[in-house]
Design an enzyme around this catalytic site. Sequence first.
Site, short mmCIF file in Angstrom:
data_model
loop_
_atom_site.label_atom_id
_atom_site.label_comp_id
_atom_site.label_asym_id
_atom_site.label_seq_id
_atom_site.Cartn_x
_atom_site.Cartn_y
_atom_site.Cartn_z
N ASP A 898 0.83 -1.20 0.00
CA ASP A 898 0.00 0.00 0.00
C ASP A 898 0.87 1.25 0.00
OD1 ASP A 898 -2.21 1.58 0.04
OD2 ASP A 898 -3.03 0.82 1.91
N LYS A 967 -5.94 10.77 10.98
CA LYS A 967 -5.57 10.11 9.72
C LYS A 967 -6.42 10.56 8.53
CE LYS A 967 -5.16 5.70 7.34
NZ LYS A 967 -5.27 4.23 7.39
N ASP A 1126 -4.07 2.90 -5.18
CA ASP A 1126 -2.64 2.98 -4.86
C ASP A 1126 -2.16 1.77 -4.05
OD1 ASP A 1126 -4.06 3.66 -2.59
OD2 ASP A 1126 -2.54 5.03 -1.84
#
Length: 1191
Positions: A898, A967, A1126
Site C-alpha cells: 500500500d 488520519k 494505490d
Amino acid sequence: MNLTVVFIFLGTPWYLQRRNVSTVIPKSEDVKKRVHEQSQLLDVLEARIQQLQSDVVLDVQHAKVQFVKAPSFEGGVSSGRTAKGSSKDKKDISKSGQMVTKGASKSQPSRWMEKLSQEKKNKLKKHKSTLMPTGTTHKTISSAAKKSSGGAKLSDEMRLEKRLNQQVQHWTCLNSSDSFQESGACSSNGDTQLSIRSYLEACVFVGDIERSQSFLLSQHRVMSRRKHLTTDVYNIMMRVWAKKGLLNQIGRIFILLEEAGLKPNIGSYSAALECMGRSPNCSPKVISRCLNQMKEDGLSVDDLFSHCVFRQDERDMLLKVIQTVKPDYEPNLSLDESQCASPLVQDFYTKREHHTYPKLDFTQEELQERFKRQLIVEKACTVTIDSVESIKPVTENMAKMRKLLAEQRVEWQKVLLQALRESKMIMAKTNTKDYKLNLYPYLLLLEDKEYVDIMIQSVTNLPPSGESLKILARDLGNRIYTKYCVRQKQQNQIVEKLGSIYSAYTDLLAKDTKVNDVLPREQWCKLEMEQLSGPTLQGGETSWPYIVTLELGTFMVDIMVKNLKIHSDILNPAYDRKLIPILYHMYTFRSTRQVGFIKPHPILTQMQQEAMETTLTFDSSVMPMLCPPVPWTSVKFGAYLLTPAKLMRSVDGAMQHEQLLEKCPNLHPVFDSLNQLGNCAWKINKPILDIIISIFNDRGSDKLDIPPPLSEAPKIPHFNAHDPAFTASEKAHMKREVINAKKKCSEMHSLRMDALYKLSIAHHMRDELFWFPHNMDFRGRTYPCPPYFNHLGSDVTRAMLVFAEGKPLGPKGLDWLKIHLVNLTGLKKRSSLQGRLEYANSIMDDILDSADNPLNGRKWWMEADEPWQALGCCMEIANAVRSPDPTKFISHFPVHQDGSCNGLQHYAALGRDVIGATSVNLMPCEVPQDVYSGVAQQVEELRARDAAKGLKIAQVLEGFISRKVVKQTVMTVVYGVTRYGGRLQIEKRLKEIDEFPKDHVWDASHYLVRLVFSGLKEMFTGTREIQDWLTESARLISKSGHTVEWVTPLGLPIVQPYHRTRSQVLKSTMQHINLQISHDAKERPDTVKQKNAFPPNFIHSLDSTHMMLTSLYCYSAGLTFVSVHDCFWTHALTVDTMNKICREQFVALHSQPILQELSDFLLHKYSKKKKYQEYRRLMLLLAKVPQTGYL
C-alpha cells in the site's frame, strides 16, 4: 453539393424527382425566418468585431470581415443598433464591398447588443488590473503596491510575459490537427440529435419503415427542426433503402441532404454503393460515376472499408459492387501500429525481446468452452442464482409465503401483459403528429413478456423503504436498453463473427500454445484484420439519451403502480376482502426538494421478508465473467461479449468525456493496462466464505462487519399523534424516535441486502474461475465493471477472493505473507520490515490457533484492522508452514503493498520537497515513516504547549490525540478537503471515543483541525504552493467560460464535467420529474467546483498513471498484478519484483517535467480564448510554474 451525384441514382429526370419530394421544400415563411435569423446574426457579428477592436487588454490583430447586406422583407423585424459607446452612424456595405455610412436604425437594441456593450464597458474599466499572485484572493493590486514590490517582481513579470509571447507566437504556427485537445463539449443540439437518431434506429429495428420515413420528412420540412439533423441521421434511412435495393429512394435522401445544406459523408456513399450492389439492373457506369463523385469529395475507396461500421453482409456487398468496375481491387488496410508518444512507455512497446507475458492456466479448448458459457449468460441478459439464505431450514410459514408469492407473480404477469398490450394498442391508434417523438417504437423492441419480466424483477428488488421514482425508472430503462443492444448484435450477425475471432484469440492466452510477444489488444486487432468479411464488431450502437431512458422507465413504473394489486385479506382473513395496490406513488422530502417515491405496501414487504426466497435474479453485467474479457481496442469496444460497457464512467447523460476520448490519437497504454487488469483470473476462498455465511445466517456480527437480519432491527414504536394524554414535547420526542427507528431499519435492510448479494454471488461462483473486466472514471482511476462483488470491496469481500493461478512461495514468500499479516492487523506501523517479521514469528501460536479454530479459539484475528483478510492470511501461513517444503508451497493468496499517503507522495515528488518526501517514505530511512503518526505527534506537542498555558480545550484533549483521530483529515487534505470538512471528520472520530466528553466535541474538533493544517503546512512546504497554483489556474480558466482540461503523461485526455446546474422537467403521466443537470457543456462552468476539484483530480490522474505504468511493466515481467488504486497486489513470490517496478515507474514518472508540461498544455489550450477580461492574468499565472526543491 455537386448535383451530378443526384443524377447517378435516378432513372427519371432530376426535376421530376424534385417533384416527388416537394413536400420537403421550405415554405416562404421559413425563408423569411431564415433571412431574419441571418439579419440578427449580422448585428451580433458587427458588435463583436467592434468590441474586439476596442479590446485594450491585449493587442489582437483582427482579420478584415466583409459583411453582405441581408435582404429585407416586408413586415420583418429590423436589426438592432450598434453597441453603446461606438459611433452612432451605422456602417453598411455597398455592392462593391466598400464600407459606407448609413443612418442609425430606430429599432430598439437587442439583449445581445446590450450585453456586449456592457461587457465592453467593464473591460475598459478593468484594463489596468495586474496579475494576481499565486494563492492570493481576487483583490487587484494598486499601483502604489506595485512600486513598493521592487524591481525583482517587475523583472519576473517581464520574463514571464516574454515567455508567454514567445509561446503564443509559436502556437499560432502549430498545426490544428491536435484536435483531441479541443474541448469535448457537446454541441448545442447534442441531446436532440441523439434522441432523433435513437428514435429512428428503434423504428428501423422493429421494421416500422413508414413511421421512420414520415418522421425524418417531418423533421426536414421545418427549418427549426431541420437544424437538428446531421448527415448520419439521413444515413439511417439510406441504409434501409440500400437493403431493399431502391436507388430512387437513395436519390431522394441525397436531395434532402442538399436542401439541408449538408454534404454526404463516407456512410452516405457506402449506403449508395451497397444499394447498387443489391439492384440487379444497376449499370457499371453508374457505379463508376458514384466513385468519381466520392473522389471529388475527397474520399477514397479504402476509406469505405476503414471508417464505415458494417452490419450483416454490407461489407461483402460493398466489395462486390466495387469489384464490378475494379476487378482487381482489394481493400488496402493496415493495423494501427502508431506508438504512444510518451517516453514512459517507449521501452515497453519497442524492446520486447526480454518480455515474458504471462499465460493463463487453461488450455485453449477450456477457454473456448468458457466463452460459450459466458455467451449464453449475456444473451439471456439476466442470471438467476441461489440465495445463501436458502441454506436455512424451511419453516412452514416460509413455505406458505413462498407459495403465495409464486401465485401472485403468475397473476401479476398476466395483468401486466394485458396492461402493456392495451397501452401499446392505444398508442398505435392515437393520431400523433409525425414530428413528435414518442415511446411507441421503444415498446416494440423486445417481446412483451421480456418487458413484464423486467417489471417483476424490479418489484422483487424494491426495498421496504421504497425507491425514488427517478432511480427506479432509470434502472428499468437501462435494462431495456441493454437487452435491445444484445438483440441488435444478434440481428446484425455479430455473435457468429465474435465467436470466430474469440476462438482464435484464445491461442494467445492458453497455456498449451506457443509463447509470443504480442499484447492482447494487438492480437485482437490482428485477428479482426484477418477476418474482415461480415459485420464490424465495434461501434454499431447508438446510446440512448438519459431523458429517453427515464421516460421509458417512468412509463413502466406507471403501468406497475396502476395495475399490480393484491387482496387485502391475503395474510389476515379478518380484514375486508378488497383489491389494494402493492405499490404506492408518494412524495417525500430530500433536503428542501420534494421527490417522487415508489413504496411497496407493507403486506408485500412482510410476505417477501418471511418467504426468504431461495433465488435472486441479477443483470448479467453484475456477475463476474466466466471467460477472459474482450480486450479494449477502442473507446467503444471491450470488456463484455455482448453487454454494452463504457470505457470511461460518467454521470447519466454526460457526453463530453466520450467525445474527448474519440478525438484522442493514441490510447494504447490505457487500453493495455485495463486489459492486463481484466485478464487476472480469480477464484473463491471457500473456507473463508463458509465461515462468513455461517455467521450471516446466524445473527451477523457488527464487530466483524456482517450485517444482522432485520429481525434484529429496533421495533418501530406506534402512538396516536392525536392522543390528548401526551404533551406536545412527548409527541415530538416520540416522533423523533419513530423517525430514528425507521432510519435504522432502512440502513440495516440496505446493508443486509448488500451482504446477501455479495455472499450469494460468491457462493454461486465457489467452484468457478472468473474474471473482472475493468473500466475507469474520468480521472483515469480503474474499477472492475461488476458492481457488487469485486476486489475493490470491503474487507469481507476481499477476503473471499484469491488468485486462480498459484505460484510457489520461493525463498522469501513466507516472510512476505507474515509481513502482510502484520500490516493487516494495523500494528507495528512504524516498525521496519524486519521488525514486523520478528513480531509475526513471536505470535505464531496465535496465528495457528486462528487458522485452526477461528470461531472457538483465542480469536486473535478478530482484533485486526482487517479481520477477515487477516484470517485468510493466517490459514495460508498455517498451510505453508505445515507443508513439507514451504518454499515449494503453491500459494494463491494476494499480498498487498500500500502507498504511504499516496497523494502527499505525489505532491512531495512534484515539489522536490525533501522533508515531505522523507515523511511519506520517498527517501531511504532505517524504519518506515508514518506520516499520520508524525502529524499526530506534532499535534500532541502543540496541544501540550497550549495546555501548559492554560487553554481549557487543550487540557480536555489530553490522552485523546491518536493516529486514528487525524488520519482521515491528513489523507484528504491533499485531495482538497477544507477546514470545514476536516472539522467534521475529526468530530466523527472523537464521537467514536466513548470516554471523550461529548459536550466538548465541537470545540475540540475546531481546535484540532487548525493544528492539523498548521502541522501539514510545516511538513510539506511545496505542497500548498502547488495546490494554490492549480486552484487559481482553474478559477481563472472557469471564470473565462471554459472547463479545465489536461492530458496525463500517458496521453489520456481529462475534462472536469462541472457546470452550473440547470433544471429540466420530464413531464409524465405520474408526475413531473425535475432533473438537476450539472454536466451540460452548454452551461457555464461551475467555478467553485472547477477550482476546488482541480488539485485532487490532477493528483488522482497522476496516481492512475503510475498504477498503469506499474501494471504494464509487471505484465512484461510475467507477474500477476491487480490494484486497488494505490494498493498493489501480487503473489508472495513476486512482491520484491513488483516493488522494484513500482519504484522505478514512480521515479520515471516524476523525472518528467510534469508541472512544466501542464503549464505548456494549458497555455496552448487557452491561448486562443482571448475574448474575456482576465486573459492576460490567466496567461501570466499559467506561465509561472511553482518553484521546486532539489530532491
